[in-house]
Write a protein that holds these residues in place. Structure first.
Motif, PDB file in Angstrom:
ATOM      1  N   MET A   1       0.832  -1.194   0.000  1.00  0.00           N
ATOM      2  CA  MET A   1       0.000   0.000   0.000  1.00  0.00           C
ATOM      3  C   MET A   1       0.875   1.254   0.000  1.00  0.00           C
ATOM      4  SD  MET A   1      -2.977   1.058   2.699  1.00  0.00           S
ATOM      5  CE  MET A   1      -3.935   2.566   2.469  1.00  0.00           C
ATOM      6  N   THR A   2       0.570   2.201  -0.891  1.00  0.00           N
ATOM      7  CA  THR A   2       1.363   3.418  -1.015  1.00  0.00           C
ATOM      8  C   THR A   2       1.117   4.344   0.166  1.00  0.00           C
ATOM      9  OG1 THR A   2       1.172   3.261  -3.426  1.00  0.00           O
ATOM     10  CG2 THR A   2       1.932   5.341  -2.512  1.00  0.00           C
ATOM     11  N   SER A   3       2.197   4.856   0.762  1.00  0.00           N
ATOM     12  CA  SER A   3       2.066   5.732   1.919  1.00  0.00           C
ATOM     13  C   SER A   3       1.527   7.099   1.493  1.00  0.00           C
ATOM     14  CB  SER A   3       3.422   5.904   2.597  1.00  0.00           C
ATOM     15  OG  SER A   3       4.277   6.691   1.787  1.00  0.00           O
ATOM     16  N   PRO A   4       0.895   7.833   2.412  1.00  0.00           N
ATOM     17  CA  PRO A   4       0.379   9.176   2.096  1.00  0.00           C
ATOM     18  C   PRO A   4       1.477  10.112   1.591  1.00  0.00           C
ATOM     19  CG  PRO A   4      -0.555   8.391   4.155  1.00  0.00           C
ATOM     20  CD  PRO A   4       0.509   7.412   3.777  1.00  0.00           C
ATOM     21  N   LEU A   5       2.690   9.979   2.132  1.00  0.00           N
ATOM     22  CA  LEU A   5       3.792  10.838   1.706  1.00  0.00           C
ATOM     23  C   LEU A   5       4.178  10.554   0.261  1.00  0.00           C
ATOM     24  CD1 LEU A   5       5.513  13.068   2.911  1.00  0.00           C
ATOM     25  CD2 LEU A   5       7.205  11.350   3.539  1.00  0.00           C
ATOM     26  N   LYS A   6       4.221   9.280  -0.107  1.00  0.00           N
ATOM     27  CA  LYS A   6       4.558   8.937  -1.493  1.00  0.00           C
ATOM     28  C   LYS A   6       3.469   9.382  -2.455  1.00  0.00           C
ATOM     29  CE  LYS A   6       7.784   5.142  -0.729  1.00  0.00           C
ATOM     30  NZ  LYS A   6       8.108   3.714  -1.026  1.00  0.00           N
ATOM     31  N   LEU A   7       2.235   9.397  -1.988  1.00  0.00           N
ATOM     32  CA  LEU A   7       1.151   9.896  -2.842  1.00  0.00           C
ATOM     33  C   LEU A   7       1.341  11.380  -3.143  1.00  0.00           C
ATOM     34  CD1 LEU A   7      -1.967   8.128  -1.273  1.00  0.00           C
ATOM     35  CD2 LEU A   7      -0.878   7.629  -3.464  1.00  0.00           C
ATOM     36  N   ILE A   8       1.858  12.127  -2.167  1.00  0.00           N
ATOM     37  CA  ILE A   8       2.158  13.545  -2.398  1.00  0.00           C
ATOM     38  C   ILE A   8       3.293  13.669  -3.416  1.00  0.00           C
ATOM     39  CG2 ILE A   8       3.060  15.656  -1.346  1.00  0.00           C
ATOM     40  CD1 ILE A   8       1.587  14.913   1.197  1.00  0.00           C
ATOM     41  N   PHE A   9       4.322  12.836  -3.281  1.00  0.00           N
ATOM     42  CA  PHE A   9       5.427  12.855  -4.246  1.00  0.00           C
ATOM     43  C   PHE A   9       4.903  12.620  -5.659  1.00  0.00           C
ATOM     44  CE2 PHE A   9       8.399  10.970  -0.760  1.00  0.00           C
ATOM     45  CZ  PHE A   9       8.397  12.196  -0.113  1.00  0.00           C
ATOM     46  N   GLU A  10       4.039  11.634  -5.799  1.00  0.00           N
ATOM     47  CA  GLU A  10       3.492  11.299  -7.113  1.00  0.00           C
ATOM     48  C   GLU A  10       2.656  12.458  -7.657  1.00  0.00           C
ATOM     49  OE1 GLU A  10       1.314   7.695  -6.671  1.00  0.00           O
ATOM     50  OE2 GLU A  10       3.087   6.470  -6.214  1.00  0.00           O
ATOM     51  N   SER A  11       1.892  13.089  -6.776  1.00  0.00           N
ATOM     52  CA  SER A  11       1.061  14.216  -7.189  1.00  0.00           C
ATOM     53  C   SER A  11       1.924  15.379  -7.674  1.00  0.00           C
ATOM     54  CB  SER A  11       0.183  14.660  -6.019  1.00  0.00           C
ATOM     55  OG  SER A  11      -0.684  15.701  -6.407  1.00  0.00           O
ATOM     56  N   ILE A  12       3.044  15.615  -7.003  1.00  0.00           N
ATOM     57  CA  ILE A  12       3.973  16.671  -7.427  1.00  0.00           C
ATOM     58  C   ILE A  12       4.543  16.342  -8.798  1.00  0.00           C
ATOM     59  CG2 ILE A  12       6.213  17.748  -6.967  1.00  0.00           C
ATOM     60  CD1 ILE A  12       5.603  17.367  -3.954  1.00  0.00           C
ATOM     61  N   ASN A  13       5.022  15.131  -8.962  1.00  0.00           N
ATOM     62  CA  ASN A  13       5.662  14.728 -10.213  1.00  0.00           C
ATOM     63  C   ASN A  13       4.696  14.736 -11.393  1.00  0.00           C
ATOM     64  OD1 ASN A  13       8.047  14.343  -8.772  1.00  0.00           O
ATOM     65  ND2 ASN A  13       7.660  12.164  -8.435  1.00  0.00           N
ATOM     66  N   GLN A  14       3.406  14.549 -11.114  1.00  0.00           N
ATOM     67  CA  GLN A  14       2.411  14.517 -12.184  1.00  0.00           C
ATOM     68  C   GLN A  14       1.830  15.889 -12.497  1.00  0.00           C
ATOM     69  OE1 GLN A  14      -0.441  11.654 -10.756  1.00  0.00           O
ATOM     70  NE2 GLN A  14       0.974   9.928 -10.955  1.00  0.00           N
ATOM     71  N   SER A  15       2.187  16.893 -11.702  1.00  0.00           N
ATOM     72  CA  SER A  15       1.632  18.238 -11.904  1.00  0.00           C
ATOM     73  C   SER A  15       2.131  18.837 -13.220  1.00  0.00           C
ATOM     74  CB  SER A  15       2.025  19.154 -10.744  1.00  0.00           C
ATOM     75  OG  SER A  15       1.403  18.737  -9.552  1.00  0.00           O
ATOM     76  N   GLN A  16       1.208  19.441 -13.957  1.00  0.00           N
ATOM     77  CA  GLN A  16       1.538  20.025 -15.252  1.00  0.00           C
ATOM     78  C   GLN A  16       2.013  21.467 -15.142  1.00  0.00           C
ATOM     79  OE1 GLN A  16       1.559  18.452 -18.260  1.00  0.00           O
ATOM     80  NE2 GLN A  16       1.119  16.552 -17.154  1.00  0.00           N
ATOM     81  N   ASP A  17       1.559  22.170 -14.120  1.00  0.00           N
ATOM     82  CA  ASP A  17       1.919  23.584 -13.995  1.00  0.00           C
ATOM     83  C   ASP A  17       1.783  24.044 -12.549  1.00  0.00           C
ATOM     84  OD1 ASP A  17      -0.875  23.908 -13.591  1.00  0.00           O
ATOM     85  OD2 ASP A  17      -1.187  24.178 -15.737  1.00  0.00           O
ATOM     86  N   ARG A  18       2.100  25.308 -12.306  1.00  0.00           N
ATOM     87  CA  ARG A  18       2.059  25.850 -10.955  1.00  0.00           C
ATOM     88  C   ARG A  18       0.628  25.898 -10.409  1.00  0.00           C
ATOM     89  NH1 ARG A  18       6.113  31.082 -11.061  1.00  0.00           N
ATOM     90  NH2 ARG A  18       8.067  29.977 -11.481  1.00  0.00           N
ATOM     91  N   HIS A  19      -0.306  26.187 -11.287  1.00  0.00           N
ATOM     92  CA  HIS A  19      -1.704  26.224 -10.844  1.00  0.00           C
ATOM     93  C   HIS A  19      -2.106  24.884 -10.247  1.00  0.00           C
ATOM     94  CE1 HIS A  19      -5.996  27.028 -10.726  1.00  0.00           C
ATOM     95  NE2 HIS A  19      -6.194  25.901 -11.396  1.00  0.00           N
ATOM     96  N   ASN A  20      -1.677  23.807 -10.875  1.00  0.00           N
ATOM     97  CA  ASN A  20      -1.996  22.476 -10.367  1.00  0.00           C
ATOM     98  C   ASN A  20      -1.328  22.224  -9.025  1.00  0.00           C
ATOM     99  OD1 ASN A  20      -1.282  19.199 -10.540  1.00  0.00           O
ATOM    100  ND2 ASN A  20      -3.321  19.772 -11.215  1.00  0.00           N
ATOM    101  N   LEU A  21      -0.104  22.715  -8.869  1.00  0.00           N
ATOM    102  CA  LEU A  21       0.575  22.570  -7.581  1.00  0.00           C
ATOM    103  C   LEU A  21      -0.208  23.269  -6.477  1.00  0.00           C
ATOM    104  CD1 LEU A  21       4.397  23.111  -8.236  1.00  0.00           C
ATOM    105  CD2 LEU A  21       3.233  20.976  -7.717  1.00  0.00           C
ATOM    106  N   ARG A  22      -0.666  24.499  -6.780  1.00  0.00           N
ATOM    107  CA  ARG A  22      -1.367  25.278  -5.756  1.00  0.00           C
ATOM    108  C   ARG A  22      -2.756  24.720  -5.460  1.00  0.00           C
ATOM    109  NH1 ARG A  22       0.960  29.564  -8.787  1.00  0.00           N
ATOM    110  NH2 ARG A  22      -1.017  29.822  -9.884  1.00  0.00           N
ATOM    111  N   SER A  23      -3.453  24.280  -6.509  1.00  0.00           N
ATOM    112  CA  SER A  23      -4.841  23.863  -6.320  1.00  0.00           C
ATOM    113  C   SER A  23      -4.992  22.403  -5.910  1.00  0.00           C
ATOM    114  CB  SER A  23      -5.640  24.108  -7.606  1.00  0.00           C
ATOM    115  OG  SER A  23      -5.133  23.312  -8.674  1.00  0.00           O
ATOM    116  N   GLN A  24      -4.036  21.550  -6.296  1.00  0.00           N
ATOM    117  CA  GLN A  24      -4.163  20.126  -6.020  1.00  0.00           C
ATOM    118  C   GLN A  24      -3.165  19.615  -4.977  1.00  0.00           C
ATOM    119  OE1 GLN A  24      -6.650  18.359  -7.402  1.00  0.00           O
ATOM    120  NE2 GLN A  24      -7.343  20.204  -8.460  1.00  0.00           N
ATOM    121  N   VAL A  25      -1.904  20.023  -5.122  1.00  0.00           N
ATOM    122  CA  VAL A  25      -0.867  19.491  -4.231  1.00  0.00           C
ATOM    123  C   VAL A  25      -0.886  20.166  -2.868  1.00  0.00           C
ATOM    124  CG1 VAL A  25       1.608  19.142  -3.913  1.00  0.00           C
ATOM    125  CG2 VAL A  25       0.589  18.840  -6.183  1.00  0.00           C
TER     126      VAL A  25
END
Length: 220
Positions: A1-25
């Motif tokens: 099972m993926t840890s919550p911290l690794k899910l954040i890492f994945e979300s960062i790496n999948q972000s397309q732009d700064r807006h996505n970082l601010r609104s999703q990550v």
């Protein structure tokens, strides 16, 4: 099972732009640290027509007035208010009850502090601890890597060898869009995108998308 911290890492790496970082990550980071508020601030985008807001911002990011800001600038390391001041002093610096506990981490690009990720907790909540700083440090490492990889997105690409339409395609390539996504964005077929890229590669004498974007950015 993926840890919550690794899910954040994945979300960062999948972000397309700064807006996505601010609104999703940023919200995910806030949830991970049980924060009242959380945000990611890129310094080159912190402009506002609201003078009152700008005054508050200038004080909050001032190394003279804010020991947390000074710590980030000098050390490029995550920090919470308990590391730099006593609770009494912090209450004078930042009396807001929803910012009673503050933790911030640096986003660094080419050795320069380019952004900050911050979390706050209310007075009734527990303060941030060393484990929180360790976890935030890991998150900041991924955010800094993202910033270094995606810094080209913030620069308009220019070339006297490409048409305005071809530059539009190059901009979308720099943002990590696929041919299908570029076609949908510009209302053209995927095959038209492929043919355009072939022409662009020949004009610029390159053989890959990364090489094309690197050459166009180097001409700034």
């Amino acid at each position: 099972m993926t840890s919550p911290l690794k899910l954040i890492f994945e979300s960062i790496n999948q972000s397309q732009d700064r807006h996505n970082l601010r609104s999703q990550v940023a919200p995910k980071i806030g949830e991970y640290f049980a924060a009242t508020r959380s945000a990611i601030f890129f310094f080159d985008q912190l402009h506002s027509g609201n003078r009152d807001f700008q005054k508050i911002l200038n004080v909050a990011l001032s190394v003279e007035h804010n020991p947390i800001a000074r710590y980030l600038v000098e050390r490029h390391s995550p920090v919470h208010e308990g590391l730099v001041v006593t609770p009494k002093v912090w209450s004078l610096i930042c009396p807001r009850p929803d910012h009673w506990h503050v933790m911030a981490g640096p986003i660094v690009n080419s050795g320069q502090l380019v952004a900050v990720v911050g979390c706050t907790r209310e007075k009734s909540m527990t303060s941030f601890d060393m484990q929180n700083l360790v976890d935030l440090s890991a998150i900041c490492l991924h955010l800094s890597a993202w910033s270094a990889t995606n810094s080209l997105q913030c620069q308009p690409l220019r070339s006297d060898r490409l048409t305005p339409r071809e530059l539009q395609i190059a901009e979308l390539v720099a943002r990590g869009h696929t041919n299908v996504e570029i076609g949908n964005e510009l209302w053209i077929t995927e095959n038209s995108v492929k043919q355009a890229l072939k022409r662009m590669f020949r004009k610029l004498e390159v053989s890959s998308r990364a090489e094309m974007v690197g050459q166009l950015s180097a001409k700034q």
